[in-house]
Design a protein around this motif. Structure first.
Motif, PDB file in Angstrom:
ATOM      1  N   ALA A   3       0.818  -1.210   0.000  1.00  0.00           N
ATOM      2  CA  ALA A   3       0.000   0.000   0.000  1.00  0.00           C
ATOM      3  C   ALA A   3       0.850   1.257   0.000  1.00  0.00           C
ATOM      4  O   ALA A   3       0.421   2.307  -0.453  1.00  0.00           O
ATOM      5  CB  ALA A   3      -0.926   0.007   1.221  1.00  0.00           C
ATOM      6  N   ASN A   4       2.072   1.164   0.487  1.00  0.00           N
ATOM      7  CA  ASN A   4       2.933   2.331   0.545  1.00  0.00           C
ATOM      8  C   ASN A   4       3.795   2.494  -0.700  1.00  0.00           C
ATOM      9  O   ASN A   4       4.636   3.377  -0.759  1.00  0.00           O
ATOM     10  CB  ASN A   4       3.835   2.263   1.781  1.00  0.00           C
ATOM     11  N   ALA A 162      -7.446   1.147   1.883  1.00  0.00           N
ATOM     12  CA  ALA A 162      -6.131   0.857   2.456  1.00  0.00           C
ATOM     13  C   ALA A 162      -5.023   1.402   1.562  1.00  0.00           C
ATOM     14  O   ALA A 162      -4.001   1.903   2.058  1.00  0.00           O
ATOM     15  CB  ALA A 162      -5.969  -0.650   2.656  1.00  0.00           C
ATOM     16  N   GLN A 163      -5.211   1.316   0.242  1.00  0.00           N
ATOM     17  CA  GLN A 163      -4.235   1.909  -0.673  1.00  0.00           C
ATOM     18  C   GLN A 163      -4.157   3.415  -0.492  1.00  0.00           C
ATOM     19  O   GLN A 163      -3.066   3.995  -0.473  1.00  0.00           O
ATOM     20  CB  GLN A 163      -4.618   1.574  -2.113  1.00  0.00           C
ATOM     21  N   ALA A 212     -11.881  -8.111   6.533  1.00  0.00           N
ATOM     22  CA  ALA A 212     -11.505  -6.778   6.080  1.00  0.00           C
ATOM     23  C   ALA A 212     -10.322  -6.240   6.887  1.00  0.00           C
ATOM     24  O   ALA A 212      -9.388  -5.653   6.326  1.00  0.00           O
ATOM     25  CB  ALA A 212     -12.705  -5.837   6.199  1.00  0.00           C
ATOM     26  N   ALA A 213     -10.341  -6.444   8.207  1.00  0.00           N
ATOM     27  CA  ALA A 213      -9.252  -5.967   9.062  1.00  0.00           C
ATOM     28  C   ALA A 213      -7.951  -6.694   8.755  1.00  0.00           C
ATOM     29  O   ALA A 213      -6.876  -6.078   8.689  1.00  0.00           O
ATOM     30  CB  ALA A 213      -9.633  -6.138  10.524  1.00  0.00           C
ATOM     31  N   GLU A 217      -4.452  -5.016   7.140  1.00  0.00           N
ATOM     32  CA  GLU A 217      -3.174  -5.173   7.838  1.00  0.00           C
ATOM     33  C   GLU A 217      -2.123  -5.789   6.919  1.00  0.00           C
ATOM     34  O   GLU A 217      -0.951  -5.373   6.927  1.00  0.00           O
ATOM     35  CB  GLU A 217      -3.355  -6.015   9.094  1.00  0.00           C
ATOM     36  N   ARG A 218      -2.522  -6.769   6.109  1.00  0.00           N
ATOM     37  CA  ARG A 218      -1.582  -7.364   5.147  1.00  0.00           C
ATOM     38  C   ARG A 218      -1.092  -6.339   4.133  1.00  0.00           C
ATOM     39  O   ARG A 218       0.024  -6.451   3.609  1.00  0.00           O
ATOM     40  CB  ARG A 218      -2.235  -8.539   4.413  1.00  0.00           C
ATOM     41  N   MET A 219      -1.910  -5.346   3.846  1.00  0.00           N
ATOM     42  CA  MET A 219      -1.539  -4.296   2.905  1.00  0.00           C
ATOM     43  C   MET A 219      -0.689  -3.215   3.554  1.00  0.00           C
ATOM     44  O   MET A 219      -0.308  -2.235   2.910  1.00  0.00           O
ATOM     45  CB  MET A 219      -2.798  -3.670   2.302  1.00  0.00           C
ATOM     46  N   GLY A 220      -0.346  -3.392   4.811  1.00  0.00           N
ATOM     47  CA  GLY A 220       0.509  -2.438   5.499  1.00  0.00           C
ATOM     48  C   GLY A 220      -0.226  -1.293   6.152  1.00  0.00           C
ATOM     49  O   GLY A 220       0.397  -0.305   6.543  1.00  0.00           O
ATOM     50  N   CYS A 221      -1.555  -1.424   6.300  1.00  0.00           N
ATOM     51  CA  CYS A 221      -2.362  -0.362   6.904  1.00  0.00           C
ATOM     52  C   CYS A 221      -3.244  -0.929   8.008  1.00  0.00           C
ATOM     53  O   CYS A 221      -4.452  -1.134   7.795  1.00  0.00           O
ATOM     54  CB  CYS A 221      -3.231   0.325   5.848  1.00  0.00           C
ATOM     55  N   PRO A 222      -2.688  -1.211   9.172  1.00  0.00           N
ATOM     56  CA  PRO A 222      -3.523  -1.697  10.275  1.00  0.00           C
ATOM     57  C   PRO A 222      -4.648  -0.712  10.555  1.00  0.00           C
ATOM     58  O   PRO A 222      -4.423   0.504  10.558  1.00  0.00           O
ATOM     59  CB  PRO A 222      -2.537  -1.778  11.453  1.00  0.00           C
TER      60      PRO A 222
END
Length: 287
Positions: A3-4, A162-163, A212-213, A217-222
């Motif tokens: 995501a970052n 999240a992105q 969804a949570a 989190e896997r995408m780097g956005c807890p």
């Protein structure tokens, strides 16, 4: 893709812009500049033919300011005959756009009664994600609020949110409203226990929220989980107003079997949200 690390060498994101007043154009400019600093961006400005003087000035402002700031790959102007919602829908059908940025047209009284909400019509007519821009909040956003439901498209909506949060280094809140009218996948009964114990339950909506949570989190956005109970639209708008969010992310429900309750919910949110609102379309290629 993390995501970052959006973009990652991809072709430019094509954005279609529409504003009919200079102050609305300036609000859109803030988002264009922000997106352009984080993503390769190509911009098209949409205008009607003939256009009112205020709209002509808004187009001139957008075109000159975007070119002067140098944060996008290219800028062009497209002219079409018709109402704003008609020309935006026609352009998105023919063009390969990843996002549409619009500001509410400001219709009031009889005009609003006769023509309806411009932004709601745009959301209904296009498959591209639509960012309804409103001033008064931070750009880039410091907190992104995304609505989670039991609909299939909901996880796509969370992915895009999240992105966005990763792109801007923003906090992410996942919001689930336990409806009093039972429109979620959990069936026709409202939640009968306290909301605090909801996530520990085996309710289908609780399981969906956990997925969804975990995904965010896997995408780097807890994400922080928010649970509210009540009428869905009222609780979403209240959370957007009281929770300090700068961007509300909701999904289109045309991905589902047509349900007028869901469609009306999306329309009400884009008309009434106090903050900029991203409606994630069927073509959710945003980042």
């Amino acid at each position: 893709m993390n995501a970052n690390e959006p973009g990652n060498g991809k072709r430019p994101l094509r954005a279609l812009l529409y504003a009919n007043r200079d102050y609305k154009a300036r609000e859109i400019l803030g988002w264009v500049e922000t997106l352009g600093r984080h993503l390769p961006l190509a911009v098209t400005i949409q205008t009607a033919v003939p256009a009112e003087p205020a709209e002509t000035e808004a187009v001139r402002l957008l075109e000159s300011e975007i070119a002067a700031r140098g944060t996008v790959r290219s800028v062009a102007v497209r002219k079409r005959s018709g109402s704003p919602e008609e020309i935006i829908a026609a352009e998105t059908r023919e063009g390969d756009y990843g996002i549409v940025l619009v500001a509410p047209a400001g219709r009031h009284g009889f005009i609003r009664l006769f023509y309806g909400s411009m932004v709601a019509h745009v959301v209904q007519r296009v498959s591209t994600s639509v960012l309804v821009v409103r001033g008064g909040r931070m750009v880039p956003p410091r907190r992104v609020l995304v609505c989670v439901s039991g609909a299939r498209h909901s996880l796509t909506t969370v992915s895009v949110a999240a992105q966005m949060a990763g792109l801007f280094g923003a906090e992410l809140d996942l919001l689930l409203v336990l409806s009093q009218v039972g429109i979620g996948i959990g069936g026709g009964k409202p939640w009968e226990r306290d909301a605090g114990s909801f996530m520990e339950s085996d309710d289908p909506l609780a399981r969906h929220m956990k997925i969804a949570a975990e995904m965010s989190e896997r995408m780097g956005c807890p994400a922080r989980i928010r649970i509210r109970q009540g009428l869905v639209s009222e609780e979403i708008l209240r959370e957007a107003e009281e929770g300090g969010g700068d961007l509300l992310v909701v999904g289109t429900h045309r991905a589902e079997d047509f349900d007028t309750v869901y469609e009306d919910l999306t329309n009400e949110l884009v008309r009434s949200s106090p903050v900029s609102t991203l409606v994630v379309g069927l073509r959710a290629e945003l980042l």
